[in-house]
Design an enzyme around this catalytic site. Structure first.
Site, PDB file in Angstrom:
ATOM      1  CG  ASP A  67       8.189 -17.908   2.737  1.00 15.90           C
ATOM      2  OD1 ASP A  67       8.720 -18.498   3.698  1.00 15.90           O
ATOM      3  OD2 ASP A  67       8.769 -17.017   2.084  1.00 15.90           O
ATOM      4  CG  ASN A 126      16.705  -4.228   8.647  1.00 15.96           C
ATOM      5  OD1 ASN A 126      17.107  -3.914   9.774  1.00 15.96           O
ATOM      6  ND2 ASN A 126      15.782  -5.158   8.472  1.00 15.96           N
ATOM      7  N   GLY A 184      15.749   0.618   2.479  1.00 15.13           N
ATOM      8  CA  GLY A 184      14.468   0.485   1.781  1.00 15.13           C
ATOM      9  C   GLY A 184      14.515   1.223   0.455  1.00 15.13           C
ATOM     10  CB  THR A 236      19.256  -2.406   3.055  1.00 20.93           C
ATOM     11  OG1 THR A 236      18.703  -3.013   4.228  1.00 20.93           O
ATOM     12  CG2 THR A 236      20.236  -3.370   2.416  1.00 20.93           C
ATOM     13  CE  LYS A 245      15.118 -13.356   7.995  1.00 19.91           C
ATOM     14  NZ  LYS A 245      14.205 -12.561   7.169  1.00 19.91           N
ATOM     15  N   GLY A 246      18.089 -18.164   3.915  1.00 20.29           N
ATOM     16  CA  GLY A 246      19.238 -18.811   3.284  1.00 20.29           C
ATOM     17  C   GLY A 246      18.954 -19.160   1.837  1.00 20.29           C
ATOM     18  N   GLY A 272      15.447  -7.866   1.080  1.00 20.91           N
ATOM     19  CA  GLY A 272      16.742  -7.802   1.771  1.00 20.91           C
ATOM     20  C   GLY A 272      17.601  -9.011   1.434  1.00 20.91           C
ATOM     21  CG  ASP A 273      16.244 -12.871   2.369  1.00 24.26           C
ATOM     22  OD1 ASP A 273      16.917 -12.495   3.341  1.00 24.26           O
ATOM     23  OD2 ASP A 273      15.145 -13.443   2.473  1.00 24.26           O
TER      24      ASP A 273
END
Ligand code: RIB
Length: 286
Positions: free
Chosen positions: A13, A182, A204, A202, A40-41, A234-235
């Site tokens: 990232d 989400n 938030g 989810t 994400k993984g 979220g991950d």
């Protein structure tokens, strides 16, 4: 301890912080820049491990300058990397802009993740030996389908976080036991989610809500924190949920909501994923 296999992505990232995100065609000054392992993984694998699971990661890095650090961060977290391959070319990268309110914009270039087109017999063996398979959509969808169907055929619980959103076949949905979405994803997938036995949405800061096949709903309130960066929250939720699913949906959501909230209190994805003790402190303050 739940045995979890994550079949998914791993990215470097490129994180820039700004007061506000630029308008189209506008150039603005950023406040800071950092390279932080993510994807994400990989985020979900680290979250599942820190959340208390035994985790194996099936994925790919390239042969570039980022590959070593990406593999290293999984290993350092205690995630098994025997099924992590190195392929020719660039690793996955994500250009991330985080604004003053902690909201982000992300552009992902798949790189090595896009070349995860096949699962080997060793990958399939690892999947078959797990309790839970956890997947997202940053690798080719046919690979996710192959992993999910193999897991299903071997009695392994299949958890799908269908992110980023893309069209999915009925065949894939039929192989999913638990979907973690989400609110945006829930709206995009709509009725397709109806065939999934357990759906967790989810919300938030407001927490999350579970719905079972019988229509039963269980809400889980959120935890108030000072938000710095929502990247990877979220991950973290999905990984920790997978690690605690064997305790039932209510308990799993409690763990996952606490962990997801803590993940927003620091900048960067993998570095913000809380350790088990931190989650426990939030759930049972002294
Ligand atoms: O969900 C957050 C992740 O999305 C980031 O770590 C980035 O790599 C993108 O995959």
């Amino acid at each position: 301890m739940a045995r979890i296999v994550v079949v998914g992505s791993i990215n470097m990232d490129l994180v820039t912080t700004v007061g506000r995100r630029p308008e189209p065609g506008e150039t603005i000054s950023g406040e800071s820049f950092a390279l932080v392992p993510g994807g994400k993984g990989s985020n979900q694998a680290i979250a599942a491990r820190r959340g208390g699971g035994e985790v194996e990661f099936v994925g790919a890095v390239g042969d570039d300058v980022f590959a070593g650090e990406l593999a290293g961060v999984l290993g350092a977290a205690g995630v098994g990397v025997s099924r992590l391959r190195r392929v020719e070319g660039a690793s996955g990268v994500a250009a991330i802009v985080v604004d003053g309110g902690g909201e982000n914009s992300i552009i992902v270039v798949g790189g090595a993740n896009s070349r995860m087109t096949e699962l080997s017999s060793a990958d399939l063996e690892v999947i078959a030996g797990a309790d839970v398979l956890l997947c997202q959509l940053e690798i080719p969808v046919p690979t996710v389908l192959a992993a999910a169907e193999h897991a299903r055929a071997n009695g392994v619980t299949v958890v799908l976080n269908p992110s980023p959103v893309q069209e999915l076949s009925e065949r894939l949905w039929a192989a999913v036991d638990i979907a973690v979405v989400n609110e945006g994803e829930a709206a995009e997938f709509g009725a397709a989610l109806d065939v999934v036995p357990h759906v967790i949405t989810t919300l938030g800061a407001a927490g999350a809500v579970y719905r079972g096949l019988d229509g039963r709903k269980i809400p889980q309130a959120g935890i108030e924190v000072e938000v710095i960066d929502t990247t990877g929250a979220g991950d973290t939720f999905a990984g920790v949920l997978a690690a605690h699913w064997h305790e039932g949906p209510e308990a799993a959501m409690r763990w996952a909501c606490a962990a997801g909230a803590l993940a927003t209190t620091k900048l960067g994805a993998s570095v913000a994923i809380p350790e088990l003790a931190e989650i426990e402190r939030v759930l049972s303050p002294a």
